[in-house]
Design an enzyme around this catalytic site. Structure first.
Site, PDB file in Angstrom:
ATOM      1  N   ARG B 183       0.834  -1.217   0.000  1.00 26.50           N
ATOM      2  CA  ARG B 183       0.000   0.000   0.000  1.00 26.50           C
ATOM      3  C   ARG B 183       0.865   1.262   0.000  1.00 26.50           C
ATOM      4  NH1 ARG B 183      -3.537  -3.193  -2.087  1.00 26.50           N
ATOM      5  NH2 ARG B 183      -4.150  -4.866  -0.694  1.00 26.50           N
ATOM      6  N   GLU B 306      -5.608 -12.382   7.903  1.00 28.03           N
ATOM      7  CA  GLU B 306      -5.252 -12.401   6.477  1.00 28.03           C
ATOM      8  C   GLU B 306      -4.063 -13.314   6.201  1.00 28.03           C
ATOM      9  OE1 GLU B 306      -6.843  -8.110   5.004  1.00 28.03           O
ATOM     10  OE2 GLU B 306      -4.826  -8.092   5.822  1.00 28.03           O
ATOM     11  N   LYS B 374      -7.879  -0.310  14.445  1.00 29.17           N
ATOM     12  CA  LYS B 374      -8.103   0.640  13.348  1.00 29.17           C
ATOM     13  C   LYS B 374      -9.244   1.582  13.705  1.00 29.17           C
ATOM     14  CE  LYS B 374      -6.285  -2.181   9.585  1.00 29.17           C
ATOM     15  NZ  LYS B 374      -6.399  -2.626   8.179  1.00 29.17           N
ATOM     16  N   ASP B 379     -12.027  -1.325   7.206  1.00 28.57           N
ATOM     17  CA  ASP B 379     -10.624  -1.192   6.791  1.00 28.57           C
ATOM     18  C   ASP B 379     -10.333   0.149   6.143  1.00 28.57           C
ATOM     19  OD1 ASP B 379      -8.010  -1.738   6.363  1.00 28.57           O
ATOM     20  OD2 ASP B 379      -8.308  -3.296   4.856  1.00 28.57           O
ATOM     21  N   GLU B 401      -5.025   3.109  15.296  1.00 30.45           N
ATOM     22  CA  GLU B 401      -4.312   2.926  14.027  1.00 30.45           C
ATOM     23  C   GLU B 401      -5.060   3.669  12.919  1.00 30.45           C
ATOM     24  OE1 GLU B 401      -2.749  -1.019  13.017  1.00 30.45           O
ATOM     25  OE2 GLU B 401      -3.442  -0.748  10.954  1.00 30.45           O
ATOM     26  N   GLU B 407      -4.707   4.124   0.759  1.00 31.26           N
ATOM     27  CA  GLU B 407      -5.081   2.868   0.107  1.00 31.26           C
ATOM     28  C   GLU B 407      -6.472   2.941  -0.509  1.00 31.26           C
ATOM     29  OE1 GLU B 407      -4.864  -0.417   2.809  1.00 31.26           O
ATOM     30  OE2 GLU B 407      -5.611  -1.878   1.349  1.00 31.26           O
ATOM     31  N   HIS B 535     -16.176  -0.036   0.858  1.00 32.70           N
ATOM     32  CA  HIS B 535     -15.492  -1.192   0.266  1.00 32.70           C
ATOM     33  C   HIS B 535     -15.981  -1.486  -1.152  1.00 32.70           C
ATOM     34  CE1 HIS B 535     -13.322  -5.013   0.188  1.00 32.70           C
ATOM     35  NE2 HIS B 535     -12.852  -4.789   1.393  1.00 32.70           N
TER      36      HIS B 535
END
Lengths: 718, 718
Positions: B183, B306, B374, B379, B401, B407, B535
């Site tokens: 990213r 992930e 986060k 995300d 975060e 991104e 998203h």
């Protein structure tokens, strides 16, 4: 008023102090002349510029001249049509002022790219004429004039005629679409494909300026391990944007073409060059290319080499492949540059394979094809004999491929000035048409009167602020351009020019640093691969020594294949008793290389398997001589460190520190090479390292244990 | 003499002209103050600097202050022990001059990193005191003083006390050992691992300066998708070299630890956190780390997320894993930052999974562990509601975060100032302990009196000359640091500070550009994901719109999973009738989000599947409102273009052009997002685009056909 001026003066002084010497400006720094007498001289001789016409190229030339002169002379230079004492009058021979001074016949002698710089009187005014047959020659002339000032030459009675010896003066970028650079050690690709075409990075412009300043007139944007996607419309739009940036600087864009593109982006099932559908694909692709880029240069092709597809996949020859592409480009004036760097995984000496495949094809290539040959028969080693194809394909224009990026010469960490390497090859006599048939005369086409000629350097340029990672690696880019323009320049002249422009005209500096540059390549040979050793580096990443390596999937990727050390001796027997590679050379050369007595010791282990006890000219045996070379190489880096330390107060702090740190690493790595190679070859020679030499600090197993999973420059064709 | 001065003046003027505004200098340009009255004011108030002691940190502070003041004021500033009118006296409270002016009690209130800047009289001299309890506070004070000048503040009666609200103010680099950046959209990693430790790039120093100038005191060097090799001795030596560069700037180094390192570099067969061998491995590794880097900060860990290994591979909990590492670091004073960004490929709403896994672990983490959450539950989308873990783990210090690298917000091509996004989250009230329980009070530890607190930004820094690709993306790095220091600063204040330092104090400029920055994030939300959509971006590379995408190997990587558009409506029902994710919030918040009437329309489709015909507050139905938002977003980029065009003559040419080109791309891409999304959702709504809006130029299939095989920023953990 005075007080205000002084305040402003001090203010500006601190602003200048803050200006970093980060290397971005390359050799085009244009900082003020510090020598007062010289500055006066320049100010007397140059006061204004006169450009007679507007074109993209002349506008670029005028802008450069203005920027350069104003920087160097620290005063305003006017651009005016009026002619005054000190006018620089720049234009083609059609300009009336110029044609009244220099006849068009005289200008015509400079060809399509040469130029004349001449001091002259015009209506009682003393002027400097910069002229050429075409705009691009004027551009080159302007850069040459700036170089005179940057290198502190007198300019009161100029009479210079300069004509490039080689027609295609090129950089080959091994840059991938994902911005990794195969064998790139200076960051990532400067081509930001993602932001193109909308975003034009200032770097593109400065890259073009730097190239034009040394006469480079063609660039291949992408890796020879090519990706067909670059030929798709989305990318051609991006390529066209770059071409538009380069055009005002006389630079044409070329692309590496993937031979299997008809399959990958053309929906065909074959890439057979004799297939009509394949031919139609390439014709359409060429038409499309030229619709985006009317002055597109042509294709560079790596085919049937190291896994790349090619005509041999269809039982066709390299000539079949090249000529098919050439036919597609021909109507548009494009050319094909077909690489001769091929070798199969067969039993024959890898040294011989390019010759074996290409020499029989001489005379079979179309007239818009050049065959691009690496300087040596293996692969850009610190020292190679000249490639036997030079002189062996008289009917084919052979283009020279040098490597600027130091894949085998310490990456961007080692200071290695490559002009001596380039010159050694260019000056080598092939005897193709008797004595005096130097490689250079084949490359420039003069030996066989070829229309096309070319010299390429595999780029060492990346996204590092200073472009090339090592501040001194810029000199290799510079040298390639200068030698392609005029290979009669000596390495010393080129080093001198480059140092003066890039660092300083200070004599103490030049006296200390120029010898360091000129000796650097031989020093590298000594600590890496002395006496004709070659290909001893680490597998795949090519970082550091690994003469022991024997695990590659192909025999001829293993160092042991090349040095063949055993208890009897070391070296590759390429005489008739061995692979007989020497038979590929003219008999004069073959005789010289083939006889251990007449073979220059620097090439010895390229051609002979020599006993460890063989007596060298020095009186030492081979083993001793090898040790002394390795140790001398490493010791010489310490000498380079001392030379550099001596200029500490002459050079700017930022670059002084950079080079100092890099020399520190080079010293460590030279010792690493020395120790690893000496300890390894000792396992065969069984002899002691001469007593006068210090013992290696580590054992061989230590050096064998090192691994570098993330060494830079491992490519791919993404 | 006068003539010579004028000549020198002009010379220097041209030298300054040649200085490029390439963005490298960030917000630390220190160019001369152009306002004459102000310059006089500064020259009256600052004439010398006095540093009372030498330490690495104070030396760095003194060097910065000298360089900055000399640049800004265009005159020499002496460093002297003598106190005169205009002395800047800098040192800790132990300094005798300073302690005679400011009591140690007063200084102690600034804690370990805060500072005081105060105008004072000392023996009849008017001085400026910069003091703190520790050297690093003095450093921060010096940067703050420079910022006052850079932003053209009056400095004759200073009385500033500044204390950071958050203890760990960090950048997380997602940088790989091969120098790719996951990213990353600004070139490659600035960490040149190959040349470390021998070569210290000037960038490392300037990076540290920039961080210190905004109070960033910790950096994680490597990708959270971690590679165990960074924990090997060869790399620890390199890490130690960077730590040595950062130390004088008050910055500690942290590493992302790969949980399976015991297997990969420790020759163990397990990484089970309860296995004694594994524990011993990490203890030894910690000991080794601290032998290289005595002030090593600690580990950041992405585990069981992930595809990354983690304690769940061994049926252990995140707490088991974190505590095992924490125990190894504890004797050395190190900490573990354990990421809460986890989601399994199960049937439950991805929104809920971090909460589901972590909330039950509250109270089970060791006291040197922080859990890094986060800002939102999915995300880093253009807009997310605050993460439900904030407020739900009172016994655990939760670190914030944020993502600086864009991104999901246009990479480094779109101008999107993120401070409004950060502030929106920090200001959100969790109601965890009743009204006034803002996220910021959880992050700074004040709500639950935690000893540890932290805020991290995922770095947007790369090898591009201007560091962040887009000149304005520098502002997001700046904003992270400033908000971590003091989250009560408004986005407008931060934009103002940054613009003045980075570009100019010109009021016309600020008036045009500040609103553009402040609105930019909402504009991006509108053309990408309005009304709570999220998203919708392209698969894997996350470039451009792909709301139709449904081919990912995991359902929750597909845009269709998140928008759930059908003929009835659009949006993810997270009420009790749906996934009931809202139950993870405090009941006050859940009530607000869970009721379509009370749910802010900007979060609507995050929580509700809403009929296309639903009447919005504007009086339009949902479909129309969606269209208007998308069109408004794209139109607003045209407004940004006009704003930027209006400052053409105020800003330097180089950056003006850069931003202009980037806004051009942003405009095109905003239209692309708009068209692709509107055309796609139209296939469900079946309604016409409101008549007042222009029709998309292409059909949906065109947008679906686009592919971007080499979009930047796709990582890996090499």
């Amino acid at each position: 008023m005075i007080k205000k001026a002084v305040v402003l003066l001090v203010t500006l002084f601190y602003a200048v102090l803050l200006q970093a010497e980060d290397g971005y400006r390359l050799w085009l720094r244009y900082d003020s002349i510090t020598d007062a007498a010289l500055l006066k001289h320049y100010r007397q001789n140059i006061t204004a510029i006169h450009f007679d016409a507007t074109s993209q190229v002349l506008n670029a030339a005028a802008a450069e001249l203005l920027q350069g002169l104003q920087g160097l002379m620290g005063q305003e230079i006017v651009q005016t049509n009026a002619i005054q004492d000190g006018s620089v009058v720049a234009g083609t021979a059609q300009n009336k002022i110029i044609s009244s001074i220099i006849s068009t016949e005289e200008t015509d002698k400079t060809g399509k790219e040469g130029f004349i710089i001449k001091t002259a009187m015009y209506k009682g005014r003393k002027i400097i004429v910069v002229t050429a047959t075409r705009d691009v020659g004027v551009l080159y002339g302007c850069f040459a004039l700036l170089r005179l000032l940057q290198t502190n030459q007198q300019i009161n009675t100029l009479n210079i005629t300069s004509v490039p010896k080689v027609k295609l003066r090129m950089l080959n970028h091994w840059d991938n679409l994902n911005r990794t650079v195969e064998r790139g050690y200076a960051g990532m690709s400067i081509w930001n494909w993602h932001k193109l075409p909308g975003y034009i990075d200032q770097r593109y412009i400065d890259y073009a300026r730097a190239n034009a300043s040394v006469g480079i007139n063609g660039v291949v944007l992408n890796n020879v391990n090519a990706n067909a996607v670059i030929l798709s419309p989305a990318y051609l739009e991006k390529v066209a944007a770059l071409a538009a940036v380069f055009r005002p600087y006389g630079i044409k864009v070329y692309l590496s073409a993937r031979f299997s593109a008809p399959i990958e982006i053309g929906n065909l099932e074959t890439a057979d060059p004799l297939n009509a559908g394949v031919q139609a694909f390439w014709q359409q692709k060429a038409d499309e290319l030229y619709s985006y880029i009317p002055d597109f240069g042509g294709f560079l092709v790596k085919a049937n080499s190291e896994g790349q597809p090619g005509p041999q996949n269809y039982n066709r020859s390299h000539a079949d492949g090249a000529n098919m592409l050439a036919a597609a480009l021909k109507p548009h004036g494009g050319i094909v540059i077909w690489r001769a760097f091929v070798y199969n995984n067969n039993d024959d000496d890898r040294f011989k394979q390019a010759y074996n495949e290409f020499q029989p094809l001489d005379g079979k290539f179309s007239d818009n094809v050049l065959v691009q040959v690496k300087n040596g028969p293996v692969d850009f080693q610190p020292r190679e004999p000249f490639h036997p194809l030079f002189g062996a394909m008289p009917a084919t224009p052979l283009m020279m491929e040098f490597q600027l990026t130091q894949e085998y010469l310490g990456f961007s960490t080692h200071l290695v000035f490559l002009a001596p390497l380039f010159k050694e090859c260019l000056d080598a006599d092939t005897y193709a048409k008797g004595k005096g048939s130097q490689v250079a005369k084949i490359v420039d086409g003069s030996l066989e009167q070829h229309v096309l000629s070319g010299m390429a350097g595999v780029s060492n340029i990346g996204s590092d602020i200073n472009w090339t990672g090592h501040p001194f690696a810029q000199a290799n880019w510079y040298a390639l351009g200068r030698l392609a323009w005029d290979y009669t320049l000596s390495a010393s002249e080129i080093a001198d020019e480059w140092l003066r422009q890039t660092f300083t005209n200070d004599n103490m500096f030049l006296k200390a640093v120029k010898p360091m540059m000129l000796d650097s390549r031989e020093i590298c040979v000594n600590y890496m691969t002395p006496l004709g050793l070659h290909h001893l580096m680490g597998y795949s990443h090519h970082y550091g020594p690994a003469p022991w390596y024997n695990k590659a999937e192909r025999a001829d990727w293993n160092p042991v294949y090349f040095h063949k050390a055993d208890k009897n001796g070391v070296g590759f027997d390429r005489t008739p008793k061995g692979s007989n590679a020497i038979a590929q050379y003219n008999t004069v050369i073959a005789g010289k290389f083939g006889n251990l007595k007449s073979c220059d010791e620097q090439f010895m282990l390229w051609f002979h398997h020599v006993p460890w006890t063989h007596m060298m000219q020095s009186g030492n045996n081979l083993w001793e001589a090898l040790c002394y070379r390795y140790y001398s190489g490493a010791d010489s880096v310490a000498w380079m460190q001392r030379q550099w330390e001596s200029v500490k107060n002459i050079v700017d702090e930022e670059r002084f520190k950079q080079v100092k740190m890099l020399l520190g690493i080079q010293k460590e790595e030279a010792i690493w090479w020395r120790n690893a190679c000496v300890l390894y070859f000792q396992t065969f020679s069984g002899m002691q390292i001469p007593a006068a030499l210090e013992r290696p600090g580590k054992i061989l197993d230590y050096y064998k244990s090192l691994s570098f999973p993330y060494a830079p420059g491992i490519g791919g064709n993404q």
